[in-house]
Design a protein around this motif. Sequence first.
Motif, PDB file in Angstrom:
ATOM      1  N   ASN A  56       0.841  -1.206   0.000  1.00 38.76           N
ATOM      2  CA  ASN A  56       0.000   0.000   0.000  1.00 38.76           C
ATOM      3  C   ASN A  56       0.879   1.259   0.000  1.00 38.76           C
ATOM      4  O   ASN A  56       2.116   1.182  -0.049  1.00 38.76           O
ATOM      5  CB  ASN A  56      -0.975  -0.021   1.184  1.00 38.76           C
ATOM      6  N   GLU A  57       0.185   2.361   0.044  1.00 42.64           N
ATOM      7  CA  GLU A  57       0.862   3.662  -0.022  1.00 42.64           C
ATOM      8  C   GLU A  57       1.904   3.830   1.088  1.00 42.64           C
ATOM      9  O   GLU A  57       3.021   4.292   0.839  1.00 42.64           O
ATOM     10  CB  GLU A  57      -0.218   4.741   0.088  1.00 42.64           C
ATOM     11  N   ASN A  58       1.516   3.425   2.312  1.00 43.04           N
ATOM     12  CA  ASN A  58       2.454   3.592   3.434  1.00 43.04           C
ATOM     13  C   ASN A  58       3.747   2.831   3.196  1.00 43.04           C
ATOM     14  O   ASN A  58       4.832   3.296   3.555  1.00 43.04           O
ATOM     15  CB  ASN A  58       1.835   3.068   4.740  1.00 43.04           C
ATOM     16  N   LEU A  59       3.617   1.638   2.626  1.00 36.43           N
ATOM     17  CA  LEU A  59       4.811   0.839   2.358  1.00 36.43           C
ATOM     18  C   LEU A  59       5.739   1.599   1.404  1.00 36.43           C
ATOM     19  O   LEU A  59       6.949   1.731   1.663  1.00 36.43           O
ATOM     20  CB  LEU A  59       4.411  -0.515   1.752  1.00 36.43           C
ATOM     21  N   ILE A  60       5.176   2.101   0.328  1.00 37.21           N
ATOM     22  CA  ILE A  60       6.019   2.775  -0.678  1.00 37.21           C
ATOM     23  C   ILE A  60       6.636   4.042  -0.086  1.00 37.21           C
ATOM     24  O   ILE A  60       7.828   4.330  -0.297  1.00 37.21           O
ATOM     25  CB  ILE A  60       5.181   3.091  -1.947  1.00 37.21           C
ATOM     26  N   LEU A  61       5.844   4.766   0.716  1.00 33.86           N
ATOM     27  CA  LEU A  61       6.389   5.974   1.344  1.00 33.86           C
ATOM     28  C   LEU A  61       7.523   5.610   2.307  1.00 33.86           C
ATOM     29  O   LEU A  61       8.533   6.322   2.384  1.00 33.86           O
ATOM     30  CB  LEU A  61       5.290   6.734   2.091  1.00 33.86           C
ATOM     31  N   SER A  62       7.364   4.488   3.008  1.00 34.23           N
ATOM     32  CA  SER A  62       8.414   4.141   3.981  1.00 34.23           C
ATOM     33  C   SER A  62       9.704   3.717   3.267  1.00 34.23           C
ATOM     34  O   SER A  62      10.801   4.005   3.754  1.00 34.23           O
ATOM     35  CB  SER A  62       7.930   3.059   4.962  1.00 34.23           C
ATOM     36  N   VAL A  63       9.570   3.068   2.115  1.00 32.74           N
ATOM     37  CA  VAL A  63      10.784   2.738   1.352  1.00 32.74           C
ATOM     38  C   VAL A  63      11.449   4.036   0.878  1.00 32.74           C
ATOM     39  O   VAL A  63      12.667   4.217   1.013  1.00 32.74           O
ATOM     40  CB  VAL A  63      10.470   1.825   0.137  1.00 32.74           C
ATOM     41  N   ALA A  64      10.630   4.948   0.371  1.00 29.61           N
ATOM     42  CA  ALA A  64      11.182   6.225  -0.119  1.00 29.61           C
ATOM     43  C   ALA A  64      11.885   6.965   1.026  1.00 29.61           C
ATOM     44  O   ALA A  64      13.011   7.471   0.859  1.00 29.61           O
ATOM     45  CB  ALA A  64      10.071   7.089  -0.712  1.00 29.61           C
ATOM     46  N   ASP A  65      11.244   7.009   2.188  1.00 33.01           N
ATOM     47  CA  ASP A  65      11.839   7.728   3.326  1.00 33.01           C
ATOM     48  C   ASP A  65      13.156   7.071   3.754  1.00 33.01           C
ATOM     49  O   ASP A  65      14.151   7.756   4.018  1.00 33.01           O
ATOM     50  CB  ASP A  65      10.866   7.747   4.516  1.00 33.01           C
ATOM     51  N   THR A  66      13.142   5.742   3.838  1.00 32.76           N
ATOM     52  CA  THR A  66      14.359   5.052   4.277  1.00 32.76           C
ATOM     53  C   THR A  66      15.485   5.256   3.264  1.00 32.76           C
ATOM     54  O   THR A  66      16.625   5.564   3.642  1.00 32.76           O
ATOM     55  CB  THR A  66      14.089   3.544   4.470  1.00 32.76           C
ATOM     56  N   PHE A  67      15.173   5.089   1.994  1.00 26.60           N
ATOM     57  CA  PHE A  67      16.213   5.299   0.971  1.00 26.60           C
ATOM     58  C   PHE A  67      16.782   6.714   1.080  1.00 26.60           C
ATOM     59  O   PHE A  67      17.984   6.921   0.978  1.00 26.60           O
ATOM     60  CB  PHE A  67      15.636   5.078  -0.435  1.00 26.60           C
ATOM     61  N   TYR A  68      15.886   7.666   1.282  1.00 26.57           N
ATOM     62  CA  TYR A  68      16.314   9.060   1.272  1.00 26.57           C
ATOM     63  C   TYR A  68      17.078   9.444   2.535  1.00 26.57           C
ATOM     64  O   TYR A  68      18.088  10.147   2.481  1.00 26.57           O
ATOM     65  CB  TYR A  68      15.087   9.968   1.112  1.00 26.57           C
ATOM     66  N   ASN A  69      16.589   8.942   3.683  1.00 26.02           N
ATOM     67  CA  ASN A  69      17.163   9.396   4.971  1.00 26.02           C
ATOM     68  C   ASN A  69      18.375   8.594   5.404  1.00 26.02           C
ATOM     69  O   ASN A  69      19.129   9.033   6.262  1.00 26.02           O
ATOM     70  CB  ASN A  69      16.106   9.320   6.076  1.00 26.02           C
ATOM     71  N   GLU A  70      18.536   7.395   4.863  1.00 25.98           N
ATOM     72  CA  GLU A  70      19.574   6.523   5.419  1.00 25.98           C
ATOM     73  C   GLU A  70      20.713   6.210   4.455  1.00 25.98           C
ATOM     74  O   GLU A  70      21.413   5.211   4.623  1.00 25.98           O
ATOM     75  CB  GLU A  70      18.927   5.241   5.947  1.00 25.98           C
ATOM     76  N   GLY A  71      20.841   7.000   3.408  1.00 25.96           N
ATOM     77  CA  GLY A  71      22.036   6.897   2.574  1.00 25.96           C
ATOM     78  C   GLY A  71      21.912   5.986   1.351  1.00 25.96           C
ATOM     79  O   GLY A  71      22.811   5.936   0.520  1.00 25.96           O
ATOM     80  N   TYR A  72      20.782   5.287   1.223  1.00 22.48           N
ATOM     81  CA  TYR A  72      20.639   4.379   0.072  1.00 22.48           C
ATOM     82  C   TYR A  72      20.535   5.157  -1.242  1.00 22.48           C
ATOM     83  O   TYR A  72      21.120   4.774  -2.252  1.00 22.48           O
ATOM     84  CB  TYR A  72      19.403   3.490   0.233  1.00 22.48           C
ATOM     85  N   GLN A  73      19.777   6.233  -1.199  1.00 25.22           N
ATOM     86  CA  GLN A  73      19.622   7.023  -2.425  1.00 25.22           C
ATOM     87  C   GLN A  73      20.981   7.546  -2.876  1.00 25.22           C
ATOM     88  O   GLN A  73      21.320   7.467  -4.051  1.00 25.22           O
ATOM     89  CB  GLN A  73      18.653   8.186  -2.160  1.00 25.22           C
ATOM     90  N   GLU A  74      21.788   7.998  -1.925  1.00 23.22           N
ATOM     91  CA  GLU A  74      23.103   8.523  -2.299  1.00 23.22           C
ATOM     92  C   GLU A  74      24.012   7.426  -2.827  1.00 23.22           C
ATOM     93  O   GLU A  74      24.902   7.684  -3.642  1.00 23.22           O
ATOM     94  CB  GLU A  74      23.766   9.205  -1.090  1.00 23.22           C
ATOM     95  N   ALA A  75      23.797   6.190  -2.369  1.00 21.54           N
ATOM     96  CA  ALA A  75      24.618   5.076  -2.856  1.00 21.54           C
ATOM     97  C   ALA A  75      24.165   4.611  -4.239  1.00 21.54           C
ATOM     98  O   ALA A  75      24.834   3.786  -4.861  1.00 21.54           O
ATOM     99  CB  ALA A  75      24.567   3.916  -1.864  1.00 21.54           C
TER     100      ALA A  75
END
Length: 414
Positions: A56-75
């Motif tokens: 659901n929406e919450n799941l996708i938002l939580s992946v986006a938040d984690t990627f963004y806040n915890e360095g995955y997006q930068e990697a």
Amino acid sequence: MHNIRGPCFLMFFILFPAKVASLENGLARTPPMGWMSWGYYMCGDTCDTNPGRCLNENLILSVADTFYNEGYQEAGFEYIIIDDCWSEKRRDANGRLVANKERFPRGMKFLADYIHARGMKFGMYTNIAEVTCMHYPGSKNFFKLDAQTFADWGVDYLKVDGCFIKEESFLNTAYIELGRYLNKTGRPIVYSCSWPYYLKYIHNKHVNYSPIAKHCNLWRNFHDVSLEWPAVVNIIKHYADQYPKLVSHHGPGHWNDPDMLILGTGELTQSQTRVQLAVYAMMSAPLLLSCDIKHITPYEKELLLNLDLIAIAQDPLGIMATPVAITDLVIMYVKKHLPMKGDKIHSYSFALVNLDKFKRRMSFKAEDYGLNSVDGYTVMDVFSKVYFRNVTVSDLIVADVPPDDVVLYTLFPL
Ligand code: GLA
């Protein structure tokens, strides 16, 4: 898997991975990295009875938040991809696909905007037949409209499955046709096709990869990964075995896709996690996680954010490493990559993979695999990041590899 048939045979693949014409939408110049729902959440549409696996929406938002806040997006983890079971069971009055109203109350454009605002990209799923593999509406007879709908929603990556097609000839035309409609929208959309998988395993046909590499950015060749180590071993063995057939079609813009990574699911030991990541990195395979992002262990996170490993996986040359079979369970992968010294001398990585039950001593000399720096190389252990030795091309490099484990060395020219 090819056994050593003499240095010439090996050297040919290491030095001259053949090139074929590719889809020139300019996308996926390196293999896509990100997260995809299916492997762990599967359909995820029974949220009342199975809230821990709810798509659901919450799941996708939580992946986006984690990627963004915890360095995955930068990697480099940038694509967040919703697989099957995201829609209403019926199209709207205009024939358009509609996001499931309960699970995605703000619709797909909202998710795309949220993800884009954080510098990442949004992926979705459809099937080339009337329904998807899980019997949600598929895109047959709606290619043009669906391509436009995905583009309007801000989709950057589309996985197109191939269930329920009776005629293999339809696969051969439909993937091309849908790809053209995607291009015509003018939106850059990475095109992931399951075309060869269905040709080979459902229609029992020989696969000609030339049109597939021409029309798709990536494609599934083999069975779905399931959440267990033997599935990963089967995938590794399959791609090592099929390497001579696949290598010439693999490169920037067009990739073989061995399916998702399953770390973060609690199913792999630390060493098994190393093996799946190292082999995928060496293959220049897409790195798509499928897990509850909150359950990634600190060790797994450290591996995923190991930029020396990501550099191998995302190397711009995009070469699929040559598997040198010692036995069918003991494989050394050799990959040429950047950086270069001058314009002739590349860096290389060697992955010594032991899928056997016993410890194996493995060794190699750089000169046997085309390495030619007269000044030698400095050797880095990718997992510990330690530069532990300088070698000449004729020095023997030896490692003891425990069962279900890998030793991964990068050799940089001196
Ligand atoms: C097929 C694909 C999977 C997933 C499911 C969804 O099995 O291979 O990756 O997309 O369909 O139904």
